[in-house]
Design a protein around this motif. Structure first.
Motif, PDB file in Angstrom:
ATOM      1  N   ALA A  25      17.004 -13.291  35.309  1.00 12.79           N
ATOM      2  CA  ALA A  25      15.744 -13.547  34.617  1.00 12.79           C
ATOM      3  C   ALA A  25      14.646 -12.907  35.451  1.00 12.79           C
ATOM      4  O   ALA A  25      14.630 -13.029  36.676  1.00 12.79           O
ATOM      5  CB  ALA A  25      15.506 -15.047  34.472  1.00 12.79           C
ATOM      6  N   PHE A  26      13.747 -12.201  34.793  1.00 17.19           N
ATOM      7  CA  PHE A  26      12.634 -11.530  35.441  1.00 17.19           C
ATOM      8  C   PHE A  26      11.341 -12.171  34.951  1.00 17.19           C
ATOM      9  O   PHE A  26      11.183 -12.408  33.751  1.00 17.19           O
ATOM     10  CB  PHE A  26      12.635 -10.036  35.098  1.00 17.19           C
ATOM     11  N   HIS A  27      10.434 -12.442  35.849  1.00 21.75           N
ATOM     12  CA  HIS A  27       9.166 -13.070  35.502  1.00 21.75           C
ATOM     13  C   HIS A  27       8.071 -12.055  35.787  1.00 21.75           C
ATOM     14  O   HIS A  27       7.920 -11.596  36.925  1.00 21.75           O
ATOM     15  CB  HIS A  27       8.976 -14.348  36.314  1.00 21.75           C
ATOM     16  N   ILE A  28       7.330 -11.687  34.752  1.00 25.93           N
ATOM     17  CA  ILE A  28       6.309 -10.654  34.867  1.00 25.93           C
ATOM     18  C   ILE A  28       4.977 -11.180  34.349  1.00 25.93           C
ATOM     19  O   ILE A  28       4.947 -12.165  33.606  1.00 25.93           O
ATOM     20  CB  ILE A  28       6.720  -9.382  34.094  1.00 25.93           C
ATOM     21  N   GLU A  47      20.020   0.839  23.029  1.00 23.33           N
ATOM     22  CA  GLU A  47      20.706   2.060  22.612  1.00 23.33           C
ATOM     23  C   GLU A  47      21.790   2.456  23.601  1.00 23.33           C
ATOM     24  O   GLU A  47      22.878   2.846  23.218  1.00 23.33           O
ATOM     25  CB  GLU A  47      19.702   3.188  22.443  1.00 23.33           C
ATOM     26  N   CYS A  48      21.503   2.353  24.901  1.00 27.92           N
ATOM     27  CA  CYS A  48      22.487   2.791  25.892  1.00 27.92           C
ATOM     28  C   CYS A  48      23.465   1.683  26.260  1.00 27.92           C
ATOM     29  O   CYS A  48      24.582   1.967  26.638  1.00 27.92           O
ATOM     30  CB  CYS A  48      21.805   3.336  27.141  1.00 27.92           C
ATOM     31  N   CYS A  49      23.056   0.430  26.169  1.00 23.64           N
ATOM     32  CA  CYS A  49      23.879  -0.700  26.608  1.00 23.64           C
ATOM     33  C   CYS A  49      23.859  -1.796  25.542  1.00 23.64           C
ATOM     34  O   CYS A  49      23.235  -2.839  25.725  1.00 23.64           O
ATOM     35  CB  CYS A  49      23.346  -1.247  27.931  1.00 23.64           C
ATOM     36  N   PRO A  50      24.538  -1.581  24.416  1.00 21.16           N
ATOM     37  CA  PRO A  50      24.456  -2.515  23.298  1.00 21.16           C
ATOM     38  C   PRO A  50      25.049  -3.891  23.579  1.00 21.16           C
ATOM     39  O   PRO A  50      24.830  -4.823  22.804  1.00 21.16           O
ATOM     40  CB  PRO A  50      25.223  -1.804  22.174  1.00 21.16           C
ATOM     41  N   PHE A  51      25.757  -4.057  24.681  1.00 17.18           N
ATOM     42  CA  PHE A  51      26.347  -5.348  25.040  1.00 17.18           C
ATOM     43  C   PHE A  51      25.342  -6.282  25.707  1.00 17.18           C
ATOM     44  O   PHE A  51      25.604  -7.478  25.846  1.00 17.18           O
ATOM     45  CB  PHE A  51      27.546  -5.141  25.980  1.00 17.18           C
ATOM     46  N   LEU A  52      24.179  -5.762  26.147  1.00 18.10           N
ATOM     47  CA  LEU A  52      23.191  -6.611  26.822  1.00 18.10           C
ATOM     48  C   LEU A  52      22.499  -7.540  25.837  1.00 18.10           C
ATOM     49  O   LEU A  52      22.221  -7.174  24.694  1.00 18.10           O
ATOM     50  CB  LEU A  52      22.126  -5.752  27.523  1.00 18.10           C
ATOM     51  N   VAL A  53      22.211  -8.750  26.303  1.00 15.94           N
ATOM     52  CA  VAL A  53      21.464  -9.731  25.530  1.00 15.94           C
ATOM     53  C   VAL A  53      20.110  -9.896  26.209  1.00 15.94           C
ATOM     54  O   VAL A  53      20.048 -10.123  27.418  1.00 15.94           O
ATOM     55  CB  VAL A  53      22.203 -11.098  25.503  1.00 15.94           C
ATOM     56  N   PHE A  54      19.040  -9.772  25.436  1.00 17.43           N
ATOM     57  CA  PHE A  54      17.681  -9.935  25.956  1.00 17.43           C
ATOM     58  C   PHE A  54      17.048 -11.156  25.314  1.00 17.43           C
ATOM     59  O   PHE A  54      17.107 -11.316  24.100  1.00 17.43           O
ATOM     60  CB  PHE A  54      16.818  -8.712  25.629  1.00 17.43           C
ATOM     61  N   GLU A  55      16.433 -11.980  26.135  1.00 15.94           N
ATOM     62  CA  GLU A  55      15.663 -13.119  25.647  1.00 15.94           C
ATOM     63  C   GLU A  55      14.297 -13.043  26.318  1.00 15.94           C
ATOM     64  O   GLU A  55      14.208 -12.895  27.540  1.00 15.94           O
ATOM     65  CB  GLU A  55      16.344 -14.437  26.017  1.00 15.94           C
ATOM     66  N   VAL A  56      13.239 -13.134  25.513  1.00 17.98           N
ATOM     67  CA  VAL A  56      11.878 -13.045  26.032  1.00 17.98           C
ATOM     68  C   VAL A  56      11.139 -14.319  25.670  1.00 17.98           C
ATOM     69  O   VAL A  56      11.181 -14.755  24.516  1.00 17.98           O
ATOM     70  CB  VAL A  56      11.136 -11.823  25.444  1.00 17.98           C
ATOM     71  N   SER A  57      10.466 -14.906  26.660  1.00 17.29           N
ATOM     72  CA  SER A  57       9.608 -16.062  26.368  1.00 17.29           C
ATOM     73  C   SER A  57       8.292 -15.866  27.113  1.00 17.29           C
ATOM     74  O   SER A  57       8.253 -15.301  28.205  1.00 17.29           O
ATOM     75  CB  SER A  57      10.281 -17.371  26.777  1.00 17.29           C
ATOM     76  N   ALA A  58       7.216 -16.311  26.479  1.00 12.57           N
ATOM     77  CA  ALA A  58       5.880 -16.157  27.051  1.00 12.57           C
ATOM     78  C   ALA A  58       5.207 -17.517  27.140  1.00 12.57           C
ATOM     79  O   ALA A  58       5.151 -18.255  26.155  1.00 12.57           O
ATOM     80  CB  ALA A  58       5.049 -15.202  26.196  1.00 12.57           C
ATOM     81  N   LEU A  59       4.706 -17.828  28.331  1.00  9.88           N
ATOM     82  CA  LEU A  59       3.976 -19.078  28.515  1.00  9.88           C
ATOM     83  C   LEU A  59       2.597 -18.972  27.864  1.00  9.88           C
ATOM     84  O   LEU A  59       2.053 -17.874  27.739  1.00  9.88           O
ATOM     85  CB  LEU A  59       3.839 -19.396  30.006  1.00  9.88           C
ATOM     86  N   MET A  62      -1.772 -16.679  28.376  1.00 12.56           N
ATOM     87  CA  MET A  62      -1.495 -15.433  29.098  1.00 12.56           C
ATOM     88  C   MET A  62      -0.678 -15.660  30.367  1.00 12.56           C
ATOM     89  O   MET A  62      -0.768 -14.907  31.325  1.00 12.56           O
ATOM     90  CB  MET A  62      -2.794 -14.688  29.444  1.00 12.56           C
ATOM     91  N   GLY A  63       0.137 -16.717  30.355  1.00 14.83           N
ATOM     92  CA  GLY A  63       0.988 -17.014  31.507  1.00 14.83           C
ATOM     93  C   GLY A  63       2.124 -16.016  31.629  1.00 14.83           C
ATOM     94  O   GLY A  63       2.221 -15.045  30.869  1.00 14.83           O
ATOM     95  N   LEU A  64       2.979 -16.271  32.591  1.00 17.88           N
ATOM     96  CA  LEU A  64       4.110 -15.375  32.846  1.00 17.88           C
ATOM     97  C   LEU A  64       4.989 -15.198  31.616  1.00 17.88           C
ATOM     98  O   LEU A  64       5.132 -16.102  30.797  1.00 17.88           O
ATOM     99  CB  LEU A  64       4.973 -15.920  33.981  1.00 17.88           C
ATOM    100  N   VAL A  65       5.586 -14.018  31.541  1.00 20.64           N
ATOM    101  CA  VAL A  65       6.592 -13.713  30.539  1.00 20.64           C
ATOM    102  C   VAL A  65       7.924 -13.680  31.271  1.00 20.64           C
ATOM    103  O   VAL A  65       8.041 -13.086  32.347  1.00 20.64           O
ATOM    104  CB  VAL A  65       6.305 -12.357  29.858  1.00 20.64           C
ATOM    105  N   THR A  66       8.915 -14.332  30.710  1.00 22.39           N
ATOM    106  CA  THR A  66      10.254 -14.320  31.282  1.00 22.39           C
ATOM    107  C   THR A  66      11.150 -13.466  30.394  1.00 22.39           C
ATOM    108  O   THR A  66      11.195 -13.665  29.179  1.00 22.39           O
ATOM    109  CB  THR A  66      10.824 -15.744  31.398  1.00 22.39           C
ATOM    110  N   VAL A  67      11.833 -12.517  31.018  1.00 24.64           N
ATOM    111  CA  VAL A  67      12.799 -11.669  30.321  1.00 24.64           C
ATOM    112  C   VAL A  67      14.155 -11.987  30.922  1.00 24.64           C
ATOM    113  O   VAL A  67      14.388 -11.748  32.105  1.00 24.64           O
ATOM    114  CB  VAL A  67      12.472 -10.171  30.491  1.00 24.64           C
ATOM    115  N   ARG A  68      15.027 -12.544  30.108  1.00 23.92           N
ATOM    116  CA  ARG A  68      16.374 -12.876  30.558  1.00 23.92           C
ATOM    117  C   ARG A  68      17.317 -11.808  30.028  1.00 23.92           C
ATOM    118  O   ARG A  68      17.309 -11.500  28.839  1.00 23.92           O
ATOM    119  CB  ARG A  68      16.769 -14.251  30.015  1.00 23.92           C
ATOM    120  N   VAL A  69      18.101 -11.219  30.940  1.00 26.41           N
ATOM    121  CA  VAL A  69      19.066 -10.176  30.581  1.00 26.41           C
ATOM    122  C   VAL A  69      20.441 -10.704  30.954  1.00 26.41           C
ATOM    123  O   VAL A  69      20.699 -11.034  32.112  1.00 26.41           O
ATOM    124  CB  VAL A  69      18.773  -8.852  31.322  1.00 26.41           C
TER     125      VAL A  69
END
Length: 104
Positions: A25-28, A47-59, A62-69
């Motif tokens: 999980a990346f917090h940006i 396109e290059c890695c179709p097996f990856l799952v991305f989940e995005v949540s935003a606090l 304008m709080g942090l955005v979490t990107v879970r890969v």
């Protein structure tokens, strides 16, 4: 083997990373420009890695955005080398890794 470019360019490395059982999980920052960059990154990676799952949540506010890969077994190891994160090195060059095997 496929050559995998870093998921986050060096200048855009998230300052906060969290190791998960099946990925990271990346917090940006939650500004509009970063959210646009994440959306573009997801489009390219799908396109290059179709097996990856991305989940995005935003606090709120304008709080942090979490990107879970995440993904199937082996995804975390696949992501580790190109991200420059801790993990066992993959045989071959540092940026050359094989995608995880899908069961099915």
């Amino acid at each position: 083997m496929s050559v995998k470019q870093p998921i986050w360019p060096n200048s855009e490395q998230p300052s906060l990373r969290q190791e998960l059982q099946d990925g990271y999980a990346f917090h940006i920052p939650g500004d509009g420009e970063r959210i646009r960059q994440v959306a573009e990154l997801i489009v390219a990676e799908r396109e290059c890695c179709p097996f990856l799952v991305f989940e995005v949540s935003a606090l709120p506010n304008m709080g942090l955005v979490t990107v879970r890969v995440s993904g199937p077994a082996g995804t975390k190891e696949f992501l580790s080398s190109p991200l420059g994160m801790p993990g066992e090195p993959t045989p071959g060059s540092p940026n050359e890794v094989s995608p995880p095997h899908m069961q099915g």
